[in-house]
Design a protein around this motif. Structure first.
Motif, PDB file in Angstrom:
ATOM      1  N   THR A 121       6.642   3.306  -6.673  1.00 55.87           N
ATOM      2  CA  THR A 121       5.306   3.183  -6.418  1.00 55.87           C
ATOM      3  C   THR A 121       4.699   4.550  -6.101  1.00 55.87           C
ATOM      4  O   THR A 121       5.734   4.623  -4.735  1.00 55.87           O
ATOM      5  CB  THR A 121       3.949   2.382  -6.784  1.00 55.87           C
ATOM      6  OG1 THR A 121       3.164   2.277  -6.795  1.00 55.87           O
ATOM      7  CG2 THR A 121       4.250   1.693  -5.318  1.00 55.87           C
ATOM      8  N   ASP A 122       3.804   5.183  -6.140  1.00 56.44           N
ATOM      9  CA  ASP A 122       3.261   6.541  -5.370  1.00 56.44           C
ATOM     10  C   ASP A 122       2.023   5.884  -4.841  1.00 56.44           C
ATOM     11  O   ASP A 122       1.292   7.070  -4.543  1.00 56.44           O
ATOM     12  CB  ASP A 122       2.993   7.570  -6.034  1.00 56.44           C
ATOM     13  CG  ASP A 122       2.382   7.421  -7.621  1.00 56.44           C
ATOM     14  OD1 ASP A 122       1.627   6.907  -7.570  1.00 56.44           O
ATOM     15  OD2 ASP A 122       3.144   8.278  -8.104  1.00 56.44           O
ATOM     16  N   THR A 123       1.665   4.742  -5.178  1.00 52.93           N
ATOM     17  CA  THR A 123       0.246   4.343  -4.207  1.00 52.93           C
ATOM     18  C   THR A 123       0.346   3.574  -3.500  1.00 52.93           C
ATOM     19  O   THR A 123       1.130   1.903  -3.583  1.00 52.93           O
ATOM     20  CB  THR A 123      -0.738   3.681  -5.832  1.00 52.93           C
ATOM     21  OG1 THR A 123      -0.423   5.352  -6.857  1.00 52.93           O
ATOM     22  CG2 THR A 123      -2.054   3.453  -5.497  1.00 52.93           C
ATOM     23  N   PHE A 124      -0.298   3.082  -2.078  1.00 54.05           N
ATOM     24  CA  PHE A 124      -0.877   2.158  -1.020  1.00 54.05           C
ATOM     25  C   PHE A 124      -1.457   0.802  -1.602  1.00 54.05           C
ATOM     26  O   PHE A 124      -2.474   1.405  -2.369  1.00 54.05           O
ATOM     27  CB  PHE A 124      -0.352   2.635   0.000  1.00 54.05           C
ATOM     28  CG  PHE A 124       0.596   3.646   0.752  1.00 54.05           C
ATOM     29  CD1 PHE A 124       1.623   2.923   1.344  1.00 54.05           C
ATOM     30  CD2 PHE A 124       0.214   5.416   0.791  1.00 54.05           C
ATOM     31  CE1 PHE A 124       2.528   4.109   1.852  1.00 54.05           C
ATOM     32  CE2 PHE A 124       1.639   5.677   1.017  1.00 54.05           C
ATOM     33  CZ  PHE A 124       1.946   5.272   1.866  1.00 54.05           C
ATOM     34  N   ASP A 125      -0.908   0.341  -1.507  1.00 54.16           N
ATOM     35  CA  ASP A 125      -2.035  -1.198  -0.990  1.00 54.16           C
ATOM     36  C   ASP A 125      -2.910  -0.897   0.161  1.00 54.16           C
ATOM     37  O   ASP A 125      -2.187  -0.962   1.183  1.00 54.16           O
ATOM     38  CB  ASP A 125      -0.724  -2.524  -1.267  1.00 54.16           C
ATOM     39  CG  ASP A 125      -1.663  -3.753  -1.872  1.00 54.16           C
ATOM     40  OD1 ASP A 125      -3.194  -3.587  -0.850  1.00 54.16           O
ATOM     41  OD2 ASP A 125      -1.506  -4.392  -2.105  1.00 54.16           O
ATOM     42  N   TRP A 161       5.822  -4.141  -0.091  1.00 53.95           N
ATOM     43  CA  TRP A 161       4.977  -5.095   0.651  1.00 53.95           C
ATOM     44  C   TRP A 161       4.386  -5.989  -0.327  1.00 53.95           C
ATOM     45  O   TRP A 161       5.050  -5.839  -1.972  1.00 53.95           O
ATOM     46  CB  TRP A 161       3.344  -4.412   0.637  1.00 53.95           C
ATOM     47  CG  TRP A 161       2.772  -3.994  -0.593  1.00 53.95           C
ATOM     48  CD1 TRP A 161       2.438  -4.317  -1.127  1.00 53.95           C
ATOM     49  CD2 TRP A 161       2.783  -2.422  -1.024  1.00 53.95           C
ATOM     50  NE1 TRP A 161       1.520  -3.269  -2.326  1.00 53.95           N
ATOM     51  CE2 TRP A 161       2.230  -1.866  -1.971  1.00 53.95           C
ATOM     52  CE3 TRP A 161       3.114  -1.356   0.351  1.00 53.95           C
ATOM     53  CZ2 TRP A 161       2.299  -0.891  -2.570  1.00 53.95           C
ATOM     54  CZ3 TRP A 161       3.475  -0.389  -0.529  1.00 53.95           C
ATOM     55  CH2 TRP A 161       2.791  -0.025  -1.370  1.00 53.95           C
ATOM     56  N   ALA A 162       3.815  -7.099  -0.496  1.00 53.33           N
ATOM     57  CA  ALA A 162       3.617  -8.589  -0.616  1.00 53.33           C
ATOM     58  C   ALA A 162       3.118  -8.295  -1.806  1.00 53.33           C
ATOM     59  O   ALA A 162       2.003  -8.036  -2.219  1.00 53.33           O
ATOM     60  CB  ALA A 162       3.347  -9.566  -0.064  1.00 53.33           C
ATOM     61  N   GLY A 163       3.558  -8.075  -3.350  1.00 53.19           N
ATOM     62  CA  GLY A 163       2.343  -7.363  -4.902  1.00 53.19           C
ATOM     63  C   GLY A 163       1.528  -8.417  -4.868  1.00 53.19           C
ATOM     64  O   GLY A 163       1.735  -9.962  -5.137  1.00 53.19           O
TER      65      GLY A 163
END
Length: 345
Positions: A307-311, A140-142
């Protein structure tokens, strides 16, 4: 000081309300000797009629929609300068952005230099400061929605945004550009991840900026391509051990995504993506052999970029999914220790 020769490439499709502004911004770039190759991938006559008559601009008309990946491949093939900058047709680069990106690529250890992308209607707010790669293949757009002031130094990222990124033409040719089979979406992540696999860094620069007329859409075609290409990325870029360790959560996630897709009305597109992968296994295997045989950096050195975390702002999960995300994080942080360099027990 001599201006740096830079080739910008851009794609036009459909109505393109910001095309003229995007072209003008590139041609107004300072500190570079710029040429712009614009691929008319099926743009409206009105939008193409507004494109300026400039000797630095070359319009290429393939006669069919090649998608973003194929269109950019064609555009780059028509360039003549050692640095290539990909610019979206709805992104307006600041005057010195191309020059800053090109100078940064003078460091031979940098493979891709990405611009800081700002929201056009909120230019003090980030659209992307580099895109993350989730262990399940989502991207996704960071830092979207964060203050632009947060990007105050060069940062390493899993992927630069395809809205404005630069690389040496030599590096593009080494990687073979975008896989045309992707058509659209995820191709900037694939190019960036393979850059890391070739021992080069991907970085976003605070002083190279572009404002982006960004609109999030969720059409059935987009969801088909995003989900299909997510699987193609995972199946081709990761080593076998990494895929084996991710197999259980990936299978569970596929089942969950199918349920979500049916509920949201794009279940057929999700199934279509699976069908494409299964009916093109020969291509998948060939692509995997190419990617794995040309890499020089193992997954053990790259897992830090995952990363293992969703935004929560861009990948919102229902409250019931929170425990599952926590379980995934625990699982990944346990098994990632098993992804070791070859030769280590």
């Amino acid at each position: 000081m001599t201006d740096t020769p830079v080739s910008a490439v851009m794609l036009a499709y459909g109505a393109e309300p910001y095309l003229r502004e995007a072209v003008d911004a590139v041609l107004a770039s300072a500190g570079v000797e710029v040429e712009l190759v614009l691929v008319d991938n099926g743009a409206s006559r009105e939008s193409m009629a507004r494109v300026p008559d400039d000797p630095r601009l070359t319009v290429v008309r393939p006669g069919t929609n090649l998608g973003f990946a194929g269109g950019m491949n064609l555009a780059v093939s028509r360039t003549s300068h050692p640095v290539v900058v990909l610019v979206n047709s709805d992104a307006l680069v600041e005057t010195d952005a191309l020059s800053v990106l090109a100078r940064h690529l003078e460091d031979p250890q940098v493979g891709i230099a990405g611009a800081t992308i700002l929201l056009a209607d909120e230019p003090e707010t980030l659209n992307s400061a580099g895109n993350p790669l989730h262990v399940l293949g989502l991207s996704w757009a960071g830092d979207m929605g964060h203050p632009a002031s947060e990007v105050d130094a060069v940062r390493e990222v899993a992927s630069a945004s395809g809205a404005c990124m630069a690389l040496r033409r030599e590096h593009w040719d080494t990687l073979g550009g975008f896989p045309a089979e992707f058509f659209a979406y995820v191709e900037d992540m694939e190019l960036s991840w393979r850059t890391w696999q070739h021992g080069l860094r991907v970085e976003v620069l605070p002083d190279a900026r572009a404002v982006h007329h960004y609109e999030f859409s969720r059409s059935p075609l987009k969801m088909y391509l995003v989900e299909r290409n997510r699987l193609l990325l995972l199946l081709t870029v990761h080593e076998r051990r990494t895929l084996a360790l991710l197999a259980l959560p990936l299978l569970a996630f596929e089942a969950a995504i199918l349920v979500v897709s049916v509920a949201q009305g794009w279940g057929r597109q999700k199934l279509r993506g699976w069908r494409w992968v299964l009916t093109h296994l020969r291509w998948v295997r060939a692509r995997r052999r190419l990617v794995q045989s040309t890499r020089s950096v193992e997954d053990a050195s790259l897992v830090r970029l995952l990363t293992d975390t969703f935004d929560p702002a861009q990948t919102p999960l229902p409250p019931a999914a929170a425990p599952l995300e926590s379980l995934l994080r625990t699982y990944w942080r346990t098994v990632r220790r098993l992804i070791r360099p070859r030769g280590r027990a």
